[in-house]
Motif scaffolding. Structure first.
Motif, mmCIF file in Angstrom:
data_model
loop_
_atom_site.group_PDB
_atom_site.id
_atom_site.type_symbol
_atom_site.label_atom_id
_atom_site.label_comp_id
_atom_site.label_asym_id
_atom_site.label_seq_id
_atom_site.Cartn_x
_atom_site.Cartn_y
_atom_site.Cartn_z
ATOM 1 N N ARG A 1 3.367 -11.088 -46.131
ATOM 2 C CA ARG A 1 4.180 -9.886 -45.915
ATOM 3 C C ARG A 1 3.930 -9.216 -44.888
ATOM 4 N NH1 ARG A 1 4.480 -5.917 -51.263
ATOM 5 N NH2 ARG A 1 5.265 -8.152 -52.213
ATOM 6 N N GLY A 2 5.367 -9.025 -43.951
ATOM 7 C CA GLY A 2 5.230 -8.296 -42.920
ATOM 8 C C GLY A 2 5.870 -6.822 -43.091
ATOM 9 N N GLY A 3 7.180 -6.674 -42.707
ATOM 10 C CA GLY A 3 8.112 -5.722 -43.157
ATOM 11 C C GLY A 3 7.654 -4.566 -42.103
ATOM 12 N N GLY A 4 7.040 -4.759 -41.090
ATOM 13 C CA GLY A 4 6.719 -3.537 -40.208
ATOM 14 C C GLY A 4 5.237 -3.369 -39.964
ATOM 15 N N LYS B 1 -3.082 -14.684 -58.141
ATOM 16 C CA LYS B 1 -3.996 -15.869 -57.466
ATOM 17 C C LYS B 1 -4.241 -15.355 -56.181
ATOM 18 C CE LYS B 1 -2.406 -18.951 -60.384
ATOM 19 N NZ LYS B 1 -3.313 -20.104 -61.206
ATOM 20 N N GLY B 2 -4.228 -14.178 -55.882
ATOM 21 C CA GLY B 2 -5.005 -13.501 -54.597
ATOM 22 C C GLY B 2 -3.998 -13.745 -53.482
ATOM 23 N N ILE B 3 -2.637 -13.776 -53.879
ATOM 24 C CA ILE B 3 -1.659 -14.058 -52.700
ATOM 25 C C ILE B 3 -0.617 -12.607 -52.743
ATOM 26 C CG2 ILE B 3 0.257 -15.742 -51.800
ATOM 27 C CD1 ILE B 3 -0.993 -17.930 -53.229
ATOM 28 N N LEU B 4 -0.375 -12.480 -51.432
ATOM 29 C CA LEU B 4 0.479 -11.235 -51.484
ATOM 30 C C LEU B 4 1.759 -11.969 -50.765
ATOM 31 C CD1 LEU B 4 1.197 -8.334 -51.364
ATOM 32 C CD2 LEU B 4 0.715 -8.005 -48.919
ATOM 33 N N ALA B 5 2.741 -11.986 -51.840
ATOM 34 C CA ALA B 5 3.963 -12.603 -51.525
ATOM 35 C C ALA B 5 4.663 -11.821 -50.305
ATOM 36 C CB ALA B 5 4.677 -12.744 -52.610
ATOM 37 N N GLY B 6 5.974 -12.413 -49.949
ATOM 38 C CA GLY B 6 6.992 -11.863 -49.083
ATOM 39 C C GLY B 6 7.203 -10.329 -49.728
#
Lengths: 480, 436
Positions: free
Chosen positions: B70-73, B400-405
């Motif tokens: 994930r980004g977004g800034g 599952k410990g993942i930060l998606a988009g």
């Protein structure tokens, strides 16, 4: 000392990033940068030594006494840094789902509750990144309040002539007209002048109390009443809160909104000019206009919401979060007794130091001061040609940071001293001896002070030339 | 209780006596009795160990994701150890703004080096010492361009929504009109831009890579805008500047950026860094602190805060901005980061981020229902459709410990940087298949 660009040597580098293990993506050539990128090429040891050398040419609170008035240069506790370095805070993406950021939201919520109690406000936003930014948001609250009541004639903000420069500058940024009013002979707000200045066009008053002369205005309740009676609101510049925290609250003095400087009053380090944090607090009448987003709590936990008539954002995300973490750590350490203990000792130290100096220097207002006091070198300048600048530069040769110079503007040749509560009597005595020594030098060997400092890495710089012929970046050789 | 007060009770009593006072309360005689506080209604102070435990307890309620897409800034880049080592030095950490150049050369020189590096990145002539964050940098840039009868600001709809919000706040408070330029295919709609450009437009703000990760045609926007006498503010990701055409090559007049990718942790949104650079002709309109080179009385090179006639402490209500404190230590982070990486390293970070993002996009597209929403070139972020409710996918991956988009409408804005390895991306794709 050499610049990074002058210790650079082609081909030198650190091994930081592994080669890419996915297929390299090639952009269309016309999108690619063609201009040379002249960043330094250095080894880690070069870099480490460069900054260690630079650090030796810097002066922080931990290097010695730092009585820089209006800046509250108190000790920055180590625990604050440890807590703010917690991976459970530093590795949190600002756009994570609410259930995964409950700890961060709790920090904002707790800090808000505690600081509202300390200031007598009802609500607070941590979005402003520094004091001036908090002023900016606070003045928008005032603007929105009047607009919301369809009261469009209120375009003036009254600012005393002793105010911080950010006050009038912030008012202009919010589109207000600044009405400056002079101080009275005691350094406080001139009540008659204030009465004459308020009217149907008054949006509000900006005031710091204690003011920049280090004086608590005894007429404060009358001042805020006059503004309220005229339909204006009162804004409290929290830069000087360290004098009175835990003893009297801006909310009780009649202020409707405030900003705080967490990097002054609440012990977070200033980092050579930031990051700070300038939360804006307000009474209930203004809370609907606070910046988006605000933190609230229900049975499901903490969550963000948009205040009903929000001014929108003044910064991305939620402000300088890690600075808020440090301030919260500090407040939890001090607690209900520690906070008034700190303000009491800040004021005691200032009075003690002033008392030791006043047989030598002219004190601008010879009365009990709050957390800071102002000396005037006006007479010294006239009689001996020694200016506030000369005494300040003299301090440098004794390893103490000079006081704030030439501020407040209403005192000629001003030197403003704020020792803070985290200095010992021994340090204050040493500093007083140094100031007295400087006074004596001014009388018998003024030339020495005109040339000071002599023991620093540089002597006095030519600031006029810097402004007249600005060189703002390193001039690479093949540029010329 | 810790108060960090140094004087003992006994010393305090002695000092009070010397002032002919009895108690600390006697110092507060000017405070009207009716508003003197009996006591604060907050908890008792605590020892360091107790506070440490309490704060750790709070922080443990956060979830730290091991894998971030994930980004977004805000971008998850690797921070070299030397960056933290340098900014932890107490001489830098505990100093105020360098008002006294003779004992602040270390800080002043480091800002001068920062200014030079930022100008190297953007290609423009002048940099300030930083502002609060990227969004504020863009908003302050818009205010730099204000002229009588030429004050409206056009802003591409494809900028980060937070930037747009901050811009609107700043401009509204100064009665500056902000007009958005529509998007087509998630990039600037040139027809709309042409329609809205006229000689009342002071400037156009365009972000590239934009909020959707796409590379905008800034050069064409510059040409159009300049033909109407307006200026161009290019807002960007500083990492991209090492690889893609910079502001100078694209003929922008001001370049602003969110400096967080240059060595700042995600930190729930701050402290970050507002980078501002501009062409020389705009130098005296630039807000904030600026460091310049000069000489001392021995003709030795040194550095000072300069062009202060623009600033609030001199000009008060006529200042170019109210800014006083900025983000100095974050600027130092950026400077150490750039020096540690060097030109090749920074280009490598940019290249690896872009390569990993493109690999991620290709792998996701192997799954039915994941389609790129635009065919335009992207840097390290891209918008994709999602075959199931995107919030469900985000929740499934979070387990599952993942930060998606970042979910946007029904789509997802994905991001990769140099830290997302091939193995990690392959693993993500396998888990997505399980979640679907």
């Amino acid at each position: 000392m050499k610049l990074l660009f002058e210790i650079s040597s082609k081909g030198r580098k650190l091994d930081l990033i592994p080669p890419c293990d996915t297929e390299e993506y090639s952009f269309n050539d016309e999108l690619l940068r063609k201009e040379k990128l002249r960043l330094p090429e250095v080894s880690e040891v070069d870099l480490s030594r460069h900054y260690t050398a630079l650090a030796k040419q810097a002066h922080g609170v931990n290097d010695g006494f730092y009585p820089l008035g209006s800046c509250t240069m108190k000790y920055n506790p180590s625990l604050n840094e440890t807590v703010a370095g917690d991976k459970n805070f530093t590795n949190i993406h600002p756009l994570q789902p609410a259930e995964t950021i409950q700890g961060c939201l709790e920090v904002l919520y707790q800090a808000k509750e505690l600081l509202c109690e300390i200031t007598g406000m009802d609500d607070m936003s941590f979005q402003p990144a520094a004091g001036a930014h908090g002023e900016y948001a606070g003045l928008i609250l005032i603007k929105k309040y009047h607009q919301d009541r369809n009261d469009h004639k209120r375009v003036n903000i009254i600012v005393p002539d002793s105010a911080h420069g950010t006050n009038p500058a912030s008012a202009t940024m919010v589109g207000f007209k600044v009405i400056n009013i002079p101080s009275n002979e005691n350094g406080g707000v001139d009540i008659e002048k204030l009465k004459a200045a308020v009217g149907e066009d008054t949006a509000g008053l900006m005031l710091t109390n204690p003011n920049t002369l280090g004086l608590f205005d005894p007429n404060i309740l009358e001042i805020t009443r006059i503004v309220h009676d005229a339909g204006g609101l009162c804004y409290y510049d929290g830069a000087n809160l360290n004098a009175v925290m835990g003893r009297v609250r801006p909310g009780d003095m009649g202020f409707d909104c405030i900003h705080l400087n967490l990097h002054k009053t609440f012990s977070t380090p200033h980092g050579g000019g930031g990051p700070g944090s300038g939360p804006v607090g307000c009474k209930n009448i203004l809370k609907d206009f606070l910046p988006a987003l605000e933190v609230a709590k229900n049975s499901g936990g903490y969550y963000f919401y948009q205040p009903e008539k929000t001014m929108g954002q003044v910064r991305s995300f939620y402000g300088n979060f890690l600075v808020v973490v440090k301030a919260l750590t500090y407040i939890k350490s001090l607690g209900k007794e520690g906070i008034p203990e700190a303000s009491g000792n800040a004021v005691l130290n200032a009075n003690y130091l002033m008392n030791r100096l006043k047989d030598y220097y002219d004190v601008a207002y010879d009365t009990i001061c709050m957390h800071e006091f102002v000396l005037s070198l006006g007479r010294m300048k006239r009689e001996h040609g020694i200016s506030a600048m000369d005494i300040a530069k003299g301090c440098l040769d004794y390893g103490i940071h000079p006081p704030t110079m030439y501020f407040p503007l209403i005192v000629p040749e001003a030197l403003m001293l704020e020792p803070t509560e985290t200095e010992s009597r021994e340090t204050l005595d040493q500093a007083a001896d140094i100031f007295i020594e400087l006074f004596k030098t001014a009388l018998k060997d003024p030339e020495k002070l005109h040339n000071a400092p002599l023991s620093c890495y540089i002597t006095r710089p030519n600031e006029t030339e810097a402004a007249r012929n600005p060189i703002l970046t390193y001039q690479f050789e093949n540029d010329q | 209780m810790a108060s960090y007060v140094v004087n003992t009770r006994k010393q305090q009593q002695q000092m009070l006596r010397e002032l002919k006072l009895e108690t600390l309360d006697d110092l507060f005689v000017d405070v009207p009795a009716s508003v003197r506080l009996e006591s604060l209604n907050i908890p008792q102070g605590q020892s360091e160990l107790e506070v440490y435990h309490e704060m750790s307890e709070i922080s443990s309620k956060n979830t730290v994701f091991k894998h971030i897409f994930r980004g977004g800034g805000a971008y998850n880049h690797y921070i070299p150890s030397i960056v933290n080592a340098v900014v932890s030095k107490e001489e830098f950490l505990t100093a105020y703004t360098p008002y006294q150049p003779e004992i602040s050369q270390g800080i002043l020189q480091s800002i001068f080096e920062y200014q030079t590096q930022m100008c190297q990145l953007s290609g423009l002539d002048v940099s300030n010492a930083s502002v609060y964050d990227g969004a504020v940098a863009a908003a302050e840039a818009a205010l730099m361009l204000q002229e009588r009868r030429k004050s409206d600001i056009l802003v591409a709809e494809t900028v980060n929504p937070q930037l747009l919000q901050v811009l609107k706040t700043y401009c509204e408070s100064r009665d500056v009109k902000v007009i958005t330029v529509k998007a087509i295919d998630y990039a600037v709609d040139f027809n709309d831009l042409k329609e809205k450009l006229n000689d009342t437009i002071a400037g156009v703000i365009v972000q590239s890579p934009n909020f959707y990760g796409l590379i905008e045609d800034v050069k064409a926007i510059s040409e159009l805008t300049h033909s109407h006498g307006g200026k161009v503010i290019m807002h960007t990701n500083p990492i991209a500047l090492a690889l893609l055409k910079n502001a100078k090559e694209l003929d922008a007049d001001i370049c602003t950026a969110e400096g967080q990718p240059l060595g700042m942790p995600l930190a729930f949104g701050g402290p970050y860094l507002g980078i501002m650079t501009c062409k020389k002709e705009l130098m005296r309109k630039l807000p904030g602190r600026i460091v310049g080179q000069t000489v001392d009385t021995n003709n030795q090179r040194c550095f000072v805060l300069t062009l202060q006639a623009r600033e609030q402490h001199i000009r008060r209500e006529k200042a170019s901005s109210n800014i006083c404190s900025n983000q100095a230590l974050c600027a130092m982070r950026a400077s150490v980061y750039c020096a540690a990486l060097g030109p090749d390293g920074l280009r490598q970070v940019a290249k690896n981020s872009a390569s990993n993002a493109h690999y991620l996009a290709r792998k996701l597209m192997e799954i039915t229902g994941f389609e790129l929403k635009s065919t335009k070139e992207f840097f390290n972020e891209f918008l994709m459709s999602c075959p199931i409710d995107n919030e469900k996918l985000v929740a499934g991956l979070a387990e599952k410990g993942i930060l998606a988009g970042l979910p946007l409408g029904k789509d997802i804005l994905w991001c990769a940087t140099e830290v997302n390895t091939k193995k990690e991306i392959d693993n993500l794709v396998e888990i997505i298949k399980e979640v679907l």
